[in-house]
Design a protein around this motif. Structure first.
Motif, mmCIF file in Angstrom:
data_model
loop_
_atom_site.group_PDB
_atom_site.id
_atom_site.type_symbol
_atom_site.label_atom_id
_atom_site.label_comp_id
_atom_site.label_asym_id
_atom_site.label_seq_id
_atom_site.Cartn_x
_atom_site.Cartn_y
_atom_site.Cartn_z
ATOM 1 N N LEU A 28 2.871 -109.987 -45.002
ATOM 2 C CA LEU A 28 3.216 -111.148 -45.825
ATOM 3 C C LEU A 28 2.993 -112.385 -44.964
ATOM 4 N N SER A 29 2.404 -113.410 -45.527
ATOM 5 C CA SER A 29 2.318 -114.658 -44.758
ATOM 6 C C SER A 29 3.728 -115.225 -44.629
ATOM 7 N N GLY A 30 3.934 -116.062 -43.624
ATOM 8 C CA GLY A 30 5.257 -116.665 -43.442
ATOM 9 C C GLY A 30 5.693 -117.424 -44.684
ATOM 10 N N ALA A 31 4.752 -118.140 -45.285
ATOM 11 C CA ALA A 31 5.085 -118.945 -46.471
ATOM 12 C C ALA A 31 5.452 -118.055 -47.654
ATOM 13 N N ALA A 32 4.710 -116.962 -47.820
ATOM 14 C CA ALA A 32 4.996 -116.054 -48.943
ATOM 15 C C ALA A 32 6.368 -115.411 -48.763
ATOM 16 N N ALA A 33 6.671 -115.022 -47.519
ATOM 17 C CA ALA A 33 7.986 -114.421 -47.266
ATOM 18 C C ALA A 33 9.092 -115.422 -47.578
ATOM 19 N N ASP A 34 8.905 -116.662 -47.121
ATOM 20 C CA ASP A 34 9.925 -117.682 -47.362
ATOM 21 C C ASP A 34 10.134 -117.929 -48.864
ATOM 22 N N ALA A 35 9.017 -117.902 -49.609
ATOM 23 C CA ALA A 35 9.119 -118.116 -51.054
ATOM 24 C C ALA A 35 9.907 -116.988 -51.706
ATOM 25 N N LEU A 36 9.645 -115.769 -51.265
ATOM 26 C CA LEU A 36 10.373 -114.620 -51.823
ATOM 27 C C LEU A 36 11.865 -114.702 -51.469
#
Ligand code: ZN
Length: 502
Positions: A224-232
């Motif tokens: 997961l990209s850092g941004a995608a993880a943060d969004a989740l």
């Protein structure tokens, strides 16, 4: 350069005929290894024709042919009794993701991840999972290195970086495997700034390699990209930064998320063999103990997306430099007075995939592991200038440390004994042998000056910029190469080194 070599060779011949001690003569007779010697090999091994030396590629064939040719010229021999002289086949299974989908639900509601934020790999040709509950596990292990959360049947979301609460804890690949062993249905690793997302997608995101017969990973793995993880996390009512901060504790137990995921993944599964190159310099008076030199020949191959001008990670420093050193060391040891003990030379495959060639060798050694008195690994050696102190990864056995100190001092080197270098102990092939009880050392200047090393690791390392150029500092590598010739002679000398720590 030629003149010096000629003089040294003549001097050696003179000393051998007039001195009662051929040992003493040979120790001083090895022609110095020069920057130009190393550059000549690196230019070839890191040339575009070698395509970045990926296991299983045409670049592998060229690389192997070059190493075997040079080692044969040096006087090394194939290991007797081998069904595949010079080569040790290493069987791999590679899965290449063809397509995959991940659909998340948070508290029962669809949650869309940005398209680009996830990379999926199925373990088998076709995988389909539904309603897998998600848990953030931090680093996935506690301070003792054990899995820190109940992940059975779950999606474990894990951090890529090394856990900050111990320096001997497993790295991300091993932690991912531990989670799979603990029954995780899927493991997604949150990428880090240390590896650009594009590079990750190209180098490890789409293909996964494991040794045939090795434990399989989770049915689904990926990043997961850092941004995608943060969004989740945000959708799940959590704060990414707070989760990461909490995970820094060795007692962290993970956080269940009110989220589930459905996965599908199709993969092309391919079995193929890559090769370790193995050679032997038979000793003059073998006593059943042996010295092993090793370094990895592989690198990342094509590592940049299609469309870019330079797609090849050539791996000049990592690790054409180490192979260049092993070629020149073999030439010196093959030429001078023959050492007492057998000396083995090993060029490993798939180090970049997790020390896989070295692990295979450790499980299928061509010489009993108990007979290896020392393994000397050479990796990423073109970092420092001449005069850099000698650090040793794997220090701590006094008798071995004394040999290194004596040999280095005799060559006019100073020692770096602050222990910083051990931060890299798991990131090199010697680790695979050390895990099986072989004393494995990595000796030299590249891991002494942390500023220089970090400058490389944060710039050209594992990128298309690790090309051969005249700007690569080779002074330290040349000095370290001489050091390895002398270390080889010392550890192979039955009068000088008894062969064990005690
Ligand atoms: Zn590397």
């Amino acid at each position: 350069m030629k003149a010096i070599f000629f003089r040294a060779a003549v001097a050696a011949a003179a000393l051998v005929t007039t001195s009662a001690s051929a040992h003493a003569a040979s120790a001083s007779a090895d022609a110095p290894i020069t920057e130009a010697d190393l550059a000549a090999h690196m230019r070839i091994l890191a040339g575009d024709a070698f395509e970045g030396r990926a296991p299983g590629s045409d670049g592998e064939d060229r690389t192997i042919a070059y190493i075997v040719g040079e080692w044969a010229k040096a006087g090394l021999e194939a290991v007797p009794g081998s069904a595949t002289p010079w080569l040790q086949p290493v069987p791999f299974v590679e899965t290449e993701a063809l397509n995959g989908t991940a659909k998340f639900k948070v508290r029962g509601r669809d949650f869309a991840l940005a398209d680009d934020g996830i990379l999926l790999n199925g373990r088998d040709a076709s995988v389909s999972l539904a309603g897998v509950p998600a848990v953030f596990v931090g680093y996935g292990v506690d301070g003792a290195g054990h899995v820190n959360a109940d992940v059975r049947g779950k999606l474990a979301i894990m951090l890529f970086d090394n856990a900050p609460f111990g320096d001997k804890l497993p790295r991300y690949r091993e932690r991912r495997q531990l989670l799979a062993d603990a029954g995780a249905a899927a493991v997604l690793v949150i990428a880090t700034d240390a590896v650009p997302w594009d590079a990750l997608r190209e180098s490890v995101g789409s293909k996964a390699m494991r040794l045939a017969g090795a434990k399989a990973g989770a049915p689904v793995s990926g990043f997961l990209s850092g941004a995608a993880a943060d969004a989740l996390f945000k959708a799940a009512g959590q704060d990414g930064a707070a989760l990461r901060a909490a995970a820094k504790s060795p007692g962290y137990k993970g956080a269940a998320l009110p989220a589930t995921a459905d996965f599908t993944a199709q993969s092309a599964v391919r079995a193929f063999a890559s090769h370790n190159v193995v050679a032997k310099l038979p000793g003059a008076r073998p006593d059943g103990k042996a010295v092993l030199f090793l370094g990895h020949w592989d690198h990342l191959g094509l590592c940049v997306p299609e469309g870019e001008a330079d797609r090849i990670c050539n791996g000049a420093v990592d690790n054409a430099s180490g192979i260049a050193v092993l070629i020149e060391v073999a030439k010196r040891l093959g030429k001078g007075a023959r050492p007492d003990r057998d000396i083995y030379f090993l060029a490993t495959t798939a180090e970049e995939k997790g020390l896989l060639g070295a692990r295979w060798f450790a499980d299928h050694p061509v010489v009993p592991l108990g007979a290896i008195t020392v393994a000397l690994n050479v990796d990423t050696i073109a970092i420092s200038p001449r005069g850099t102190p000698v650090a040793t990864i794997g220090r701590g056995k006094p008798a071995y440390d004394a040999v290194v100190r004596e040999v280095a001092t005799k060559l006019g080197r100073t020692l770096d004994e602050d222990g910083e270098a051990d931060a890299f102990i798991q990131r090199q092939d010697g680790w695979a042998l050390g895990a099986k009880g072989v004393t494995s050392l990595m000796v030299g200047g590249s891991f002494s000056d942390m500023k220089l090393l970090e400058a490389f690791l944060s710039s050209h390392y594992h990128s298309a910029a690790d090309n051969f150029s005249d700007k690569i500092p080779l002074g330290g590598a040349a000095e370290d190469a001489d050091l390895h010739v002398a270390l080889g002679r010392a550890f192979a000398d039955t009068k000088r080194w008894r062969g064990t720590e005690k």
